[in-house]
Write an enzyme that holds these catalytic residues in place. Structure first.
Site, PDB file in Angstrom:
ATOM      1  N   GLY A  46       0.838  -1.192   0.000  1.00 29.42           N
ATOM      2  CA  GLY A  46       0.000   0.000   0.000  1.00 29.42           C
ATOM      3  C   GLY A  46       0.869   1.236   0.000  1.00 29.42           C
ATOM      4  O   GLY A  46       1.998   1.208   0.501  1.00 29.42           O
ATOM      5  N   GLN A  51       3.025  10.011   1.050  1.00 28.17           N
ATOM      6  CA  GLN A  51       4.338   9.371   1.207  1.00 28.17           C
ATOM      7  C   GLN A  51       5.304   9.718   0.074  1.00 28.17           C
ATOM      8  O   GLN A  51       6.501   9.461   0.184  1.00 28.17           O
ATOM      9  CB  GLN A  51       4.188   7.850   1.319  1.00 28.17           C
ATOM     10  CG  GLN A  51       3.477   7.415   2.605  1.00 28.17           C
ATOM     11  CD  GLN A  51       3.322   5.918   2.675  1.00 28.17           C
ATOM     12  OE1 GLN A  51       2.373   5.364   2.147  1.00 28.17           O
ATOM     13  NE2 GLN A  51       4.260   5.230   3.310  1.00 28.17           N
ATOM     14  N   CYS A  94       6.048  -0.087   7.347  1.00 32.31           N
ATOM     15  CA  CYS A  94       5.606   1.094   6.601  1.00 32.31           C
ATOM     16  C   CYS A  94       6.774   1.569   5.753  1.00 32.31           C
ATOM     17  O   CYS A  94       7.899   1.657   6.246  1.00 32.31           O
ATOM     18  CB  CYS A  94       5.179   2.185   7.581  1.00 32.31           C
ATOM     19  SG  CYS A  94       4.639   3.694   6.773  1.00 32.31           S
ATOM     20  N   LEU A  95       6.517   1.866   4.477  1.00 31.09           N
ATOM     21  CA  LEU A  95       7.603   2.303   3.596  1.00 31.09           C
ATOM     22  C   LEU A  95       8.226   3.615   4.074  1.00 31.09           C
ATOM     23  O   LEU A  95       9.355   3.924   3.722  1.00 31.09           O
ATOM     24  CB  LEU A  95       7.104   2.438   2.153  1.00 31.09           C
ATOM     25  CG  LEU A  95       6.717   1.109   1.474  1.00 31.09           C
ATOM     26  CD1 LEU A  95       6.045   1.365   0.132  1.00 31.09           C
ATOM     27  CD2 LEU A  95       7.926   0.202   1.294  1.00 31.09           C
ATOM     28  N   HIS A 136      -4.487   1.275   7.581  1.00 30.18           N
ATOM     29  CA  HIS A 136      -3.130   1.829   7.691  1.00 30.18           C
ATOM     30  C   HIS A 136      -2.970   3.003   6.713  1.00 30.18           C
ATOM     31  O   HIS A 136      -2.480   4.077   7.080  1.00 30.18           O
ATOM     32  CB  HIS A 136      -2.122   0.709   7.392  1.00 30.18           C
ATOM     33  CG  HIS A 136      -0.681   1.128   7.331  1.00 30.18           C
ATOM     34  ND1 HIS A 136       0.299   0.550   8.104  1.00 30.18           N
ATOM     35  CD2 HIS A 136      -0.037   2.054   6.556  1.00 30.18           C
ATOM     36  CE1 HIS A 136       1.467   1.103   7.823  1.00 30.18           C
ATOM     37  NE2 HIS A 136       1.291   2.023   6.875  1.00 30.18           N
ATOM     38  N   GLU A 137      -3.427   2.797   5.459  1.00 38.84           N
ATOM     39  CA  GLU A 137      -3.247   3.841   4.440  1.00 38.84           C
ATOM     40  C   GLU A 137      -4.144   5.057   4.707  1.00 38.84           C
ATOM     41  O   GLU A 137      -3.712   6.207   4.509  1.00 38.84           O
ATOM     42  CB  GLU A 137      -3.520   3.283   3.038  1.00 38.84           C
ATOM     43  CG  GLU A 137      -2.575   2.171   2.585  1.00 38.84           C
ATOM     44  CD  GLU A 137      -1.113   2.500   2.751  1.00 38.84           C
ATOM     45  OE1 GLU A 137      -0.724   3.664   2.646  1.00 38.84           O
ATOM     46  OE2 GLU A 137      -0.333   1.562   3.020  1.00 38.84           O
ATOM     47  N   HIS A 140      -2.594   7.319   7.041  1.00 38.24           N
ATOM     48  CA  HIS A 140      -1.604   8.212   6.402  1.00 38.24           C
ATOM     49  C   HIS A 140      -2.269   9.502   5.929  1.00 38.24           C
ATOM     50  O   HIS A 140      -1.700  10.587   6.052  1.00 38.24           O
ATOM     51  CB  HIS A 140      -0.959   7.534   5.181  1.00 38.24           C
ATOM     52  CG  HIS A 140       0.235   6.705   5.505  1.00 38.24           C
ATOM     53  ND1 HIS A 140       1.376   7.213   6.070  1.00 38.24           N
ATOM     54  CD2 HIS A 140       0.488   5.374   5.326  1.00 38.24           C
ATOM     55  CE1 HIS A 140       2.273   6.244   6.235  1.00 38.24           C
ATOM     56  NE2 HIS A 140       1.752   5.118   5.795  1.00 38.24           N
TER      57      HIS A 140
END
Ligand code: NI
Length: 174
Positions: A46, A51, A94-95, A136-137, A140
């Site tokens: 994701g 990000q 997480c990226l 999660h996304e 963000h």
């Protein structure tokens, strides 16, 4: 299509709230393509626009296994409509927070209202891994990260650790 640089903590932009999209235009479509390319390139499941430094409520997801057909999903202006009482736990990475995994409990099932890349209003029922990934996304888009689930002490420790990784970009493991 192009990959874009993924922003990592402690960059302040990751704490900001993203703005809703009024119209899915050429720039948004290009951004969506780039988000997919960046996500697949980084082996993530994701990625939210913030990000890569763009404060728009757009996110891309693909929770398919690597030997399965790809299942790309684009969610624009997603709103959580329903959350189940039943919970599930995943160890989440997480990226934007390299080399960090945190066990997080979230509702096992959720229902999302969103618009797709053609501007059509849709609903999606998410279960298990997809439910966790979507939540999660969406976090963000509201400036919330997985480290916000931790105590201040642990959170500061991870921010310090990631900042150190960033200072040593040439470090390799062979
Ligand atoms: Ni993330």
């Amino acid at each position: 299509m192009a990959t874009r640089e993924i922003i990592t903590i402690p960059d302040e932009i990751l704490k900001k709230t993203s703005d809703p999209i009024e119209k899915v235009g050429v720039n948004e479509k290009k951004l969506i393509n780039d988000l997919f390319e960046t996500m697949y390139d980084s082996k993530g499941i994701g990625l939210a626009a913030v990000q890569v430094g763009i404060l728009k409520r757009i996110l891309v997801i693909d929770v398919s296994n690597k030997d399965e057909k790809k299942q790309p999903i684009v969610l624009i202006n997603p709103i959580i409509k329903n959350l189940s009482k039943e919970m599930s736990v995943y160890e989440e990475g997480c990226l934007s927070i390299p080399e960090t995994y945190i066990e997080i409990e979230r509702p096992k099932i959720c229902e999302i209202e969103y618009i797709d890349e053609k501007g059509t209003k849709k609903n999606l029922k998410c279960d298990g891994l997809l439910s966790t990934c979507v939540q999660h996304e969406i976090n963000h888009l509201d400036g919330k990260l997985i480290i916000d689930h931790l105590s201040k002490l642990k959170k500061d420790f991870i921010i310090k650790k990631v900042s150190k990784i960033k200072k040593n970009p040439d470090r390799i493991i062979v």
